[in-house]
Design an enzyme around this catalytic site. Structure first.
Site, short mmCIF file in Angstrom:
data_model
loop_
_atom_site.label_atom_id
_atom_site.label_comp_id
_atom_site.label_asym_id
_atom_site.label_seq_id
_atom_site.Cartn_x
_atom_site.Cartn_y
_atom_site.Cartn_z
N GLU A 199 0.80 -1.22 0.00
CA GLU A 199 0.00 0.00 0.00
C GLU A 199 0.84 1.28 0.00
OE1 GLU A 199 -2.84 -0.41 3.18
OE2 GLU A 199 -3.92 -2.00 2.13
N GLU A 319 -4.94 -8.31 -1.01
CA GLU A 319 -5.81 -8.28 0.16
C GLU A 319 -7.22 -8.07 -0.34
OE1 GLU A 319 -4.78 -5.37 3.10
OE2 GLU A 319 -2.65 -5.87 3.08
#
Length: 587
Positions: A199, A319
């Site tokens: 991220e 994810e």
């Protein structure tokens, strides 16, 4: 908007704690780190050999396909405290990985945060004990036959985010980190995969275009370091994220440019997906997996497929889940949750995306080795290979204060055919207990009366709609009456509305001032966020209003609360804050 969402999710996860919508994650050798005047950092590579499991298949597309389905070992080696137990999970064991493998998972993502375990500049030496522990867990997973993905995880917001203000310093530390990790695992099985950074986000960057340039610099440096480290790293599968692991088209296009520049066939892209934000956290009335939430999912997966997979670049959904799970899995109503996961699994499969379930310990018990929500996992598991039928609801409500009437649900066949309705081990009688016309399932009043017995408040019977394939759809027959709320006093730190739920369940809450404007947090909508602003406690018989809610309520201004229940009933209530005191009255 996506950058803010991803940043907030990353921060919340740090306490696991937890963005919205889209979002990814992922012996005897001396190592010279640039900028250290040739200083050698001793790194012992993995010595475990794994002869039994099959090697990684040839080609990036084939390897990523072989990784389906995947699971995240979240909030363990990525914890930012003293050790892997600092966020509440037990130490990772071989038995845990054995049991995850037995659930049918073919890959495991092992998030790793390195920063707390690094020495100062210029060497940024990784603590040998931490590196050895990562290597131990990786080797256990490889021995189980998993494909394994490791990354640079919460470092993304702890120090990599400072790159706009300290480009040289951050890049030197990032490069030093990957040099050591690459050296340690250079001879590990090709089934070990490296993900450049989880991220990625940047603080104080000029704009997303400039931030994308910084990410390109990190991804390119990562690629150069790993490929130059020799051994199996010369061809190892490397995974590169988009900015914020977002699937917005601009972010996908930026990463595409990096792939074009690198020209390496052994690369994969990664994004994360946590659903349409109002649904994912239950805010702004987003209580259902409705057409808007469904379109967000299909549009996202279509963009990712068309941008990458269609041109031969594999994609890992590093994810996925729902952001409300970061509080508890009950934030999203069970049936709506199941529909989301059924759809996600199907669309990921037809768009050739490998999925990796985010699990920070809330799904699979790490010592008991059981699923906390077996019904949820059954839906996820089924979606790996087929579709399941669902319905407009998994709840049928009948008011005890009124005569029982026929109840109708809309079936979502999803390519299946309806085969019957069952109660326990027995089939109900079509035409007598229920009827089906096109996609309309009607349960007769006579069947509801018989199955509900004495009609105590709550679920009186559980039915299962069965389809030609996939898992059955559970239907709870619920007896209810309008909930009763009573007056109360309390403080902004501790206030609860005494509530006799009378068999009903709370879906959402509106908050408005006398002039009709919105009260409380998320002022752009009257519908507040479930658990963040309010939460039901059925066992205690109360509905709690949180300090976060009162922190954004005007002093002395009466607020009208409208509680929406799953039966369709609404009940109003009034609260007034005076300093730190709160008074609540029933309407």
């Amino acid at each position: 908007m996506s950058g803010l969402r991803d940043h907030m999710r990353t921060i919340r996860r740090g306490f696991r704690m937890p963005a919205i919508g889209v979002v990814t994650l992922l012996a005897g050798l001396s190592l010279a780190v640039p900028g250290t005047a040739g200083a050698a950092v001793p790194v012992a590579p993995s010595t475990t050999t794994h002869g039994t499991p099959a090697p990684a298949p040839d080609g990036a597309m084939a390897q990523v396909a072989a990784m389906q389905p995947g699971w995240n070992l979240g909030n363990s080696l990525d914890a930012t405290g003293e050790d892997e137990t600092s966020w509440g999970n037990p130490r990772v064991t071989e038995a845990l990985l054995d049991n995850i493998r037995a659930q049918g998972f073919n890959s495991v993502r092992i998030p790793v945060t390195w920063g707390r375990h690094q020495g100062p500049a210029p060497d940024h030496t990784i603590d040998p004990a931490h590196l050895d522990r990562v290597r131990e867990v990786v080797d256990w997973a490889l021995a189980d036959g998993f494909h394994v993905m490791i990354d640079v995880h919460h470092d993304s917001w702890q120090w990599i985010a400072d790159m706009p203000a300290d480009r040289a310093g951050v890049l030197a530390r990032y490069d030093a980190t990957w040099r050591q990790v690459a050296a340690a695992f250079r001879d590990s099985s090709p089934r070990l995969v490296f993900e450049s950074v989880n991220e990625p986000q940047f603080t104080g960057g000029a704009d997303d275009a400039r931030n994308a340039e910084l990410l390109n610099e990190l991804n390119t440096s990562f690629h150069r370091i790993v490929r130059g480290s020799g051994g199996n790293n010369t061809t190892r599968l490397l995974v590169l994220p988009t900015l914020h692991t977002s699937a917005d088209q601009a972010r996908l296009d930026e990463l595409t440019a990096t792939f074009d520049t690198l020209g390496d066939p052994n690369l994969a892209a990664t994004v994360h997906y946590y659903g349409y934000w109002p649904f994912s956290v239950n805010v702004a009335g987003g209580t259902r997996f409705d057409a808007t939430a469904q379109k967000d999912l299909t549009d996202t997966f279509d963009r990712v497929h068309n941008t990458f997979v269609a041109r031969g670049i594999p994609v890992i959904l590093g994810e996925y889940g729902l952001l409300g799970f970061d509080r508890h899995t009950g934030t999203i109503q069970q049936g709506e949750k199941l529909k989301f996961f059924e759809s996600l699994g199907h669309h990921a499969r037809i768009r050739q995306l490998t999925t990796m379930l985010w699990d920070n310990g809330q799904h699979f018990q790490r010592t008991g080795f059981r699923w906390n929500d077996p019904e949820l996992f059954a839906q996820i598991e089924s979606s790996w290979t087929t579709r399941s039928g669902t319905a407009s609801s998994d709840q049928v409500f009948s008011a005890r204060a009124a005569a029982v009437t026929d109840k109708t649900l809309t079936l979502n066949l999803n390519g299946t055919s309806f085969t019957g309705l069952r109660h326990g081990a027995g089939d109900l009688v079509r035409g007598t207990d229920y009827t089906v016309q096109d996609d309309r399932l009607t349960i007769t009043a006579s069947a509801l009366t018989r199955l509900s017995g004495s009609r105590a408040y709550g679920t009186n019977a559980v039915l299962h709609a069965r389809f030609s394939h996939g898992v059955p759809w559970r239907i709870d027959l619920v007896t209810h009456d309008t909930p009763v709320l009573r007056s109360a006093t309390g403080t902004t730190d501790s206030f609860a509305v005494p509530t006799d739920f009378r068999g009903d369940r709370l879906a959402t809450m509106e908050a408005t001032y006398a002039d009709g404007t919105n009260a409380g947090p998320h002022g752009w909508t009257p519908y507040k966020e479930y658990d963040r602003a309010f939460a039901p406690d059925y066992a205690a018989g109360v509905t709690t209003l949180t300090p976060d809610f009162f922190a954004e309520v005007e002093d002395g201004a009466p607020v009208t609360l409208t509680f929406h229940y799953w039966s369709g009933t609404t009940v109003t209530y009034h609260v007034t804050r005076s300093g730190t005191s709160v008074t609540g009255t029933a309407a």
